[in-house]
Design an enzyme around this catalytic site. Sequence first.
Site, mmCIF file in Angstrom:
data_model
loop_
_atom_site.group_PDB
_atom_site.id
_atom_site.type_symbol
_atom_site.label_atom_id
_atom_site.label_comp_id
_atom_site.label_asym_id
_atom_site.label_seq_id
_atom_site.Cartn_x
_atom_site.Cartn_y
_atom_site.Cartn_z
ATOM 1 N N MET A 193 49.453 56.977 52.642
ATOM 2 C CA MET A 193 48.396 56.989 51.651
ATOM 3 C C MET A 193 48.745 58.076 50.639
ATOM 4 S SD MET A 193 44.399 57.801 52.183
ATOM 5 C CE MET A 193 43.324 56.409 51.897
ATOM 6 N N CYS A 194 48.724 57.722 49.373
ATOM 7 C CA CYS A 194 49.053 58.724 48.367
ATOM 8 C C CYS A 194 48.019 58.639 47.265
ATOM 9 C CB CYS A 194 50.444 58.466 47.796
ATOM 10 S SG CYS A 194 50.901 59.741 46.635
ATOM 11 N N LEU A 195 47.166 59.612 47.196
ATOM 12 C CA LEU A 195 46.024 59.528 46.311
ATOM 13 C C LEU A 195 45.686 60.885 45.750
ATOM 14 C CD1 LEU A 195 43.123 57.430 47.778
ATOM 15 C CD2 LEU A 195 44.189 57.218 45.552
#
Lengths: 151, 517
Positions: free
Chosen positions: A87-89
């Site tokens: 997850m890259c946020l």
Amino acid sequence: MAANKRIMKELGDVNTNPPPGCKITTKDEDIYNWDVSMDGPDDSIYKGGKFTIAIVLPKEYPFKPPTLSFRTKIYHPNVTNDDRGAMCLGMLRAEEWKPPNKIADVLKLVRAVLSAPQPDDAVEAGIADQFKNDRKGFDKTAQDWVKKYAK
Amino acid sequence: MDSEDEVNSVVSSVDVGMDDDDSSVDFGADSDVEIDDHYQDDAAFETQEKDLMPKKKAFEVDYRVYSPEDIQKQQDKQVAEVSTLLEQPHEITAILLRFGRWNKERLIEKYMDNQEEVLDKAGLGQDVYKSPPRIDPPRIFTCDICCEDGPHESFALKCGHRFCVTCYRQYLFQKIRGEGEAARIKCPGDGCNRVIDTKSLDLLVTSDLTDRYHELLMRTYVDDKENLKWCPAPNCVYAVECGVKKRDLNKVVPTVQCDCHHSFCFGCTLADHQPCPCSLVRRWLKKCEDDSETANWISANTKECPRCHSTIEKNGGCNHMTCRKCRHEFCWMCMGVWSEHGTSWYNCNRYEEKSGLDARDAQARSRQSLERYLHYYNRYANHEQSARLDKDIYHKTEKKMTLLQGASGMSWIEVQYLEEASRSLQQCRQTLKWTYAFAYYLARNNMTEIFEDNQKDLEMAVENLSEMFEKPTDQLAALKVEMMDKTTYCNRRRVILLDDTAKRLKDEQWEFNVELS
Ligand SMILES: [Zn+2]
Ligand SMILES: [Zn+2]
Ligand SMILES: [Zn+2]
Ligand SMILES: [Zn+2]
Ligand SMILES: [Zn+2]
Ligand SMILES: [Zn+2]
């Protein structure tokens, strides 16, 4: 080491006052590898699911952001649908991460994103499309996956 | 307006009419050439020189090569100019320009419009230059990064986000060394967008980082300008200015040569790929990557499953094939459905069955497209390989030149024709290579033949010269005139091909079997 004190403090803080729905453990005294067990937020389609999330702190932590991966399969536009479950946020990006940010903040963000997926920031374009255009179908698959993988 | 003319003249080989879109005006007005008297003088000199040279060809574009010193001068000059206009010190102006990605006009306009907002957005609250930044003496407070209580020295920008100096320095180290950031490093405070100004950086950045930091500042300047690009050759420090815009790239292949002699495409910074437009190059390279290794083998040893088209390898003698992917059962011989074969396992006698006919048809079509690809790919790869070998030839040439001097009593100058021949070969091969990628995507129309003729002529000229090159050294002296003629001929054929292709590209006369993206 300077980072140690900071990480120990964070670990202490999350143990006395864990972020909602989260349980945090570290493996074999290795303070750079965190295991999180997170309940799907009640206001999300992931409600009732239990997700294992691995958080890895880089050796440059807190000057570099931690990386986060879902060990439990999850159907979500912001989580890669592969065995990394990355997850890259927002704050997890190098250019947005600030050293005072804490893992607890990261976990709060994860929960917020589970409740409100951000299709415009998606890593899975197909799932994002479905989320926007076929919400019913998306919800169904997401819930099916919760039943199948996150119980 | 003046600056617009300037840009148009810079891109004189590109259709001026293309400059019809308003979004370009910003960049146009931003040209560096027009503000700098020194460069303008140079430009005037260049025009003079050009008058003596043959007229520019359709495949050539105007460009300039800059050294790091030139670029620094350009930056300083722009800062100085804007500094006067905005009545702000050099430091502040530099931050503002970097923040505005070196778009002077837009910055000035916005600044005049709302000074406070611009300063604020650039991380320069109004009072930034009232008191110079300083490192505060040791005191006790909990640094929110290391969680230590101190006492420690600390630093804070005007926003008041205070951290210990050790953490501040480590933060900058990570940004500069780790992330290559310099011009827009923000305050480490959570959610704070204030940009750390150069004065504060000078105070905090450790000496081992200073060089890297200044190098990065220079990099961002070039990276921010659409009309400037770094030469991609390894270790080259030059930058090239060219006025060709991204949206022009389907009509022109802007090829430039750096002072280090590396020829590259200004559009995509790959090595010279004339006459093929950037988008086709991208497509072709991707295709080669996907297909090339297996393509040869596939065509000889495999077929596609008639149902799901996954590739199936035949091993063993049995014709009864089962697709590993979709479990479809079919006959290797006739490609028909296996169930239609009944029990005649060893002998296919169903060659005329409908399912087999259709499948063979589809198969033939896909084979055909593969064969077509291989036709172009093999030629492309052949020239690529030859060009790679030519690099060795260059060294061989030098040896030959020395040998020839000894054997014939010719002087160094007199044997230069060998080097010229070698250089011509390399250049022509590079061009030929890309003509095959170009041809692969070319849809047939009445122009295709002209292209193929040009390609054939160049190919023949190259092979002729190449053959000559392989002659033993003792024969080379006698072949001098012939070799020089052939070199000239090669170069001419290349120019003819490139010129014609570029003209038609500009006029959109070529038709492609794919969309130019
Ligand atoms: Zn600190
Ligand atoms: Zn701040
Ligand atoms: Zn160069
Ligand atoms: Zn290109
Ligand atoms: Zn199949
Ligand atoms: Zn058969």
